[in-house]
Design an enzyme around this catalytic site. Structure first.
Site, mmCIF file in Angstrom:
data_model
loop_
_atom_site.group_PDB
_atom_site.id
_atom_site.type_symbol
_atom_site.label_atom_id
_atom_site.label_comp_id
_atom_site.label_asym_id
_atom_site.label_seq_id
_atom_site.Cartn_x
_atom_site.Cartn_y
_atom_site.Cartn_z
ATOM 1 N N GLN A 123 -8.278 -4.586 -27.755
ATOM 2 C CA GLN A 123 -7.830 -5.663 -26.667
ATOM 3 C C GLN A 123 -6.506 -5.902 -26.297
ATOM 4 O OE1 GLN A 123 -6.992 -9.952 -27.592
ATOM 5 N NE2 GLN A 123 -9.285 -10.660 -26.808
ATOM 6 N N GLY A 124 -6.339 -5.292 -24.873
ATOM 7 C CA GLY A 124 -4.902 -5.030 -24.460
ATOM 8 C C GLY A 124 -5.022 -7.191 -23.714
ATOM 9 N N TYR A 125 -4.356 -7.835 -24.137
ATOM 10 C CA TYR A 125 -4.504 -9.265 -23.209
ATOM 11 C C TYR A 125 -2.848 -9.382 -23.691
ATOM 12 C CZ TYR A 125 -9.059 -10.859 -22.900
ATOM 13 O OH TYR A 125 -11.037 -11.276 -22.456
ATOM 14 N N SER A 126 -2.001 -9.501 -24.835
ATOM 15 C CA SER A 126 -0.788 -9.850 -25.105
ATOM 16 C C SER A 126 0.186 -8.873 -24.227
ATOM 17 C CB SER A 126 -0.860 -10.271 -26.380
ATOM 18 O OG SER A 126 -1.288 -11.403 -26.845
ATOM 19 N N GLU A 241 -14.678 -15.819 -28.661
ATOM 20 C CA GLU A 241 -14.244 -14.566 -29.502
ATOM 21 C C GLU A 241 -13.723 -15.845 -31.039
ATOM 22 O OE1 GLU A 241 -9.830 -13.980 -28.912
ATOM 23 O OE2 GLU A 241 -9.556 -12.727 -30.393
ATOM 24 N N ASN A 364 -3.056 -22.504 -32.642
ATOM 25 C CA ASN A 364 -3.592 -23.184 -33.253
ATOM 26 C C ASN A 364 -2.739 -24.966 -32.071
ATOM 27 O OD1 ASN A 364 -5.615 -22.261 -34.783
ATOM 28 N ND2 ASN A 364 -5.175 -23.469 -36.262
HETATM 29 C C1 LIG Z 1 -2.847 -10.664 -36.159
HETATM 30 C C2 LIG Z 1 -2.828 -10.913 -34.784
HETATM 31 C C3 LIG Z 1 -3.305 -9.691 -34.420
HETATM 32 C C4 LIG Z 1 -3.246 -10.119 -32.640
HETATM 33 N N1 LIG Z 1 -4.124 -9.235 -32.357
HETATM 34 C C5 LIG Z 1 -3.943 -9.247 -30.967
HETATM 35 C C6 LIG Z 1 -5.389 -8.357 -30.208
HETATM 36 O O1 LIG Z 1 -6.016 -7.382 -30.608
HETATM 37 N N2 LIG Z 1 -4.938 -7.859 -28.767
HETATM 38 C C7 LIG Z 1 -3.876 -9.039 -28.050
HETATM 39 O O2 LIG Z 1 -3.927 -8.861 -26.595
HETATM 40 N N3 LIG Z 1 -3.623 -9.877 -28.335
HETATM 41 C C8 LIG Z 1 -3.391 -10.019 -30.225
HETATM 42 N N4 LIG Z 1 -2.993 -10.965 -31.001
HETATM 43 C C9 LIG Z 1 -1.821 -11.967 -29.698
HETATM 44 C C10 LIG Z 1 -1.833 -13.639 -30.179
HETATM 45 O O3 LIG Z 1 -2.581 -13.396 -29.229
HETATM 46 C C11 LIG Z 1 -0.958 -13.962 -29.615
HETATM 47 O O4 LIG Z 1 0.726 -13.971 -30.770
HETATM 48 C C12 LIG Z 1 -0.604 -16.028 -29.187
HETATM 49 O O5 LIG Z 1 -1.752 -15.802 -28.054
HETATM 50 C C13 LIG Z 1 0.549 -16.416 -28.630
HETATM 51 O O6 LIG Z 1 1.839 -15.301 -28.720
HETATM 52 P P1 LIG Z 1 2.605 -14.924 -28.074
HETATM 53 O O7 LIG Z 1 2.716 -14.458 -29.680
HETATM 54 O O8 LIG Z 1 3.290 -15.039 -26.914
HETATM 55 O O9 LIG Z 1 3.165 -17.074 -29.101
HETATM 56 P P2 LIG Z 1 3.990 -17.573 -27.539
HETATM 57 O O10 LIG Z 1 2.829 -17.777 -26.363
HETATM 58 O O11 LIG Z 1 5.667 -17.381 -27.452
HETATM 59 O O12 LIG Z 1 4.267 -18.991 -28.608
HETATM 60 C C14 LIG Z 1 5.197 -19.880 -29.845
HETATM 61 C C15 LIG Z 1 4.891 -20.503 -29.967
HETATM 62 O O13 LIG Z 1 4.839 -21.488 -29.387
HETATM 63 C C16 LIG Z 1 3.603 -22.874 -29.327
HETATM 64 N N5 LIG Z 1 3.800 -22.674 -27.858
HETATM 65 C C17 LIG Z 1 3.481 -21.778 -27.115
HETATM 66 N N6 LIG Z 1 2.714 -23.009 -25.589
HETATM 67 C C18 LIG Z 1 2.222 -23.455 -26.059
HETATM 68 C C19 LIG Z 1 2.115 -24.782 -25.453
HETATM 69 N N7 LIG Z 1 1.509 -24.943 -24.409
HETATM 70 N N8 LIG Z 1 1.311 -26.033 -26.248
HETATM 71 C C20 LIG Z 1 1.714 -25.967 -27.139
HETATM 72 N N9 LIG Z 1 2.937 -24.976 -27.907
HETATM 73 C C21 LIG Z 1 2.335 -24.092 -27.352
HETATM 74 C C22 LIG Z 1 3.110 -21.636 -29.672
HETATM 75 O O14 LIG Z 1 1.716 -22.195 -29.839
HETATM 76 C C23 LIG Z 1 3.542 -21.111 -30.943
HETATM 77 O O15 LIG Z 1 3.615 -21.558 -31.882
HETATM 78 C C24 LIG Z 1 -3.139 -10.858 -32.331
HETATM 79 C C25 LIG Z 1 -1.612 -11.174 -32.862
HETATM 80 C C26 LIG Z 1 -1.732 -11.769 -34.382
HETATM 81 C C27 LIG Z 1 -1.109 -12.341 -35.174
#
Ligand SMILES: Cc1cc2nc3c(=O)[nH]c(=O)nc-3n(C[C@H](O)[C@H](O)[C@H](O)COP(=O)(O)OP(=O)(O)OC[C@H]3O[C@@H](n4cnc5c(N)ncnc54)[C@H](O)[C@@H]3O)c2cc1C
Length: 384
Positions: A123-126, A241, A364
Site C-alpha cells: 500500500q503506497g499511501y503514507s 482495512e 487510534n
Molecule cells: C507497522 C506499520 C505499518 C505501516 N504500513 C503502511 C503501509 O503499508 N502503507 C502505508 O501507506 N502506510 C503504512 N503505515 C503508515 C501509517 O499509516 C502512518 O504511520 C499513520 O497513518 C500515521 O501517520 P504518521 O506516521 O505520519 O503520523 P502523524 O500523522 O505525524 O501523527 C503523529 C501523531 O499525531 C497524532 N495526530 C495527528 N493528527 C491528529 C489529529 N487530527 N487529531 C488527533 N491526533 C492527531 C497521531 O495520531 C499520532 O499519534 C504503517 C505504519 C506502521 C507503524
C-alpha cells in the site's frame, strides 16, 4: 471459547483444526514475526489450494463466501495452532476494492494471482509529510498521452521491498481542492524509476520500506475508478482495512501466549495470575463478539463503525500482551528469548510489535476523531 456453535459449525471447526495440525509445518508455528516471503507464500499457497485463503471474498470471485462465524473459526483455529501472519494487502485491501471498483480487465488480471499467492501487493499511501493527513500527499502524476508519469516518495510501506505491485495515491491535479485532485493508481514495482530502501524498526526487523518514484511511467489503464476521483476509493478501502484490522486475529494469538505461560507456570500459578488470564479470555471474547456483529451488519448491508472496532481490537491485543508481560515478570523485560519454566519464549518482541497496531491503518487518535465526526456528529472544534 465462550460462544455456542451449531453442530455444523462444530464440524467445520474440527475439520479446520485437524487440517491445520496435519499441514502446518512445525517451523512456521508460534513465530513473532511474519515469515520471510518464500516460507510465507508456501503456506499461503497451501491454504489457497485448500480453498481457505479468502474466507471473506464472495464465491463469484473465487473466495469462500464464508459466514461470519466460519471466518472467526478459521482465525481461532489458526491462533490455536500458532499459524503465522501472512501478507494480506492483496486479500484484505486491493482485492475487495477491485471487486467493487475495478474494470473487468483489472479484475481478471489481478484477482487470480492474489488468490493463488503468485503476487504480493503493498500500500503506497503514507509519505514523509502525509500520514494522518493523507490528503496532504505530494507524489505527483503528470498525464502524458496514455500514461501517467509519477514522481514522489512513499514511506512505511509494509512488505514494499518484497512486493510486486503497489496501489498508490498520486496527485494528478494540484489546482483542485486537496481531496479532489488525487488518483488511485496500480503501479508495477518492476517499472523503471523505482528505488526501494528497507527500514529497520524498534523491534529490530525490516517489515517495511521507503519507495522512491522518479518519472515512473504508468499506463492510464491502471487507474482505479476515475482520474482525480481517488479519494472516494481511499475512504472505501480504509473502511475495508479497518474492519479486517478489527479482526481478533492478533488478540487471539496474544491470548494463546497467555494460555501457554499459564500452562508453563503450572502449579506455581497464583490467584492473581489466574484472574489475569480470565480477564484476557473475556476481553478477547468481547472483541470477537464485536467483530462478528460488524461482519453480520456488513453482510446485511447495514452501516458499520470500523473505527470503534479498530480501536477495540488493537487496544485489546495490547492489553492482553501486557497481561502476558506481567505474568512473566522480569523475564519479559529483556529483548531476548527467556526461559519460562521449561519453555523459551520471547515476550519483548511480541510486546514491541504490538505498539504498532494503534498506529497503522490510521492511528487510534484519528479513529477517535472519526467517531466524533461520523458517528457522534460532534462539532469539529479546532481540528482540521
Ligand atoms: C507497522 C506499520 C505499518 C505501516 N504500513 C503502511 C503501509 O503499508 N502503507 C502505508 O501507506 N502506510 C503504512 N503505515 C503508515 C501509517 O499509516 C502512518 O504511520 C499513520 O497513518 C500515521 O501517520 P504518521 O506516521 O505520519 O503520523 P502523524 O500523522 O505525524 O501523527 C503523529 C501523531 O499525531 C497524532 N495526530 C495527528 N493528527 C491528529 C489529529 N487530527 N487529531 C488527533 N491526533 C492527531 C497521531 O495520531 C499520532 O499519534 C504503517 C505504519 C506502521 C507503524
Amino acid at each position: 471459547m465462550l460462544r455456542i456453535e451449531s453442530p455444523q459449525e462444530q464440524v467445520f471447526r474440527r475439520e479446520v483444526g485437524t487440517w491445520y495440525e496435519a499441514e502446518l509445518p512445525r517451523d512456521l508455528r508460534d513465530l513473532t514475526f511474519r515469515p520471510e516471503p518464500a516460507a510465507a507464500l508456501a503456506w499461503y499457497k497451501r491454504l489457497s489450494q485448500r480453498g481457505w485463503i479468502a474466507p471473506h471474498w464472495p464465491k463469484g470471485f473465487g473466495g469462500m463466501g464464508a459466514s461470519p462465524v466460519e471466518q472467526v473459526i478459521l482465525l481461532e483455529e489458526a491462533a490455536r495452532i500458532g499459524a503465522p501472519e501472512l501478507p494480506t494487502q492483496g486479500l484484505n485491501q486491493i482485492g475487495p476494492i477491485l471487486q467493487r471498483f475495478g474494470t473487468p480487465e483489472q479484475r481478471e488480471r489481478h484477482l487470480p494471482p492474489i488468490l493463488v499467492g503468485d503476487v504480493i501487493w503493498c500500500q503506497g499511501y503514507s509519505e514523509p509529510g502525509a500520514g494522518s493527513d493523507l490528503a496532504g500527499l505530494s507524489t505527483r502524476g503528470r498525464i502524458e498521452g496514455d500514461e501517467i508519469v509519477v514522481t514522489g516518495h512513499k514511506i512505511w510501506t509494509t512488505w514494499g521491498h518484497h512486493a510486486d505491485w503497489v496501489y498508490a495515491l498520486v496527485r494528478t491535479d494540484p489546482e483542485r481542492p486537496r481531496r479532489q485532485g488525487i488518483t488511485f493508481l496500480l503501479i508495477d514495482l518492476r517499472s523503471a524509476g523505482i528505488t526501494r530502501r528497507p527500514i529497520r524498526t524498534l523491534a529490530d526487523e525490516c517489515e517495511f520500506c521507503e519507495i522512491f518514484l522518479d518519472e515512473v511511467r504508468v499506463p492510464r489503464a491502471n487507474v482505479v475508478g476515475a482520474e482525480n476521483q481517488g479519494w472516494g476509493i481511499v475512504t472505501a478501502l480504509l473502511d475495508e482495512e479497518r474492519i479486517q484490522l478489527g479482526s481478533p486475529s492478533h488478540a487471539l494469538r496474544a491470548l494463546e501466549r497467555v494460555r501457554r505461560i499459564a500452562r508453563v507456570l503450572g502449579s506455581g500459578f497464583g490467584e492473581t495470575a489466574r484472574l489475569k488470564v480470565v480477564q484476557a479470555e473475556m476481553e478477547v471474547a468481547a472483541l470477537t463478539a464485536a467483530f462478528l456483529q460488524t461482519l453480520a451488519q456488513a453482510e446485511q448491508g447495514l452501516p458499520t463503525d470500523p473505527s470503534s472496532l479498530k480501536i477495540l481490537s488493537t487496544e485489546t491485543t495490547q492489553a492482553v500482551l501486557e497481561i502476558a508481560q506481567d505474568l512473566c515478570g522480569s523475564a519479559a523485560a529483556l529483548k531476548s528469548s527467556e526461559a519460562v519454566g521449561g519453555t523459551v519464549i520471547d515476550f519483548s518482541e511480541l510486546f514491541l510489535q504490538s505498539r504498532r497496531l494503534s498506529i497503522y491503518g490510521g492511528t487510534n487518535e484519528i479513529q477517535r476523531g472519526l467517531i466524533s465526526d461520523r458517528v457522534l456528529e460532534l462539532p469539529r472544534g479546532g481540528r482540521p
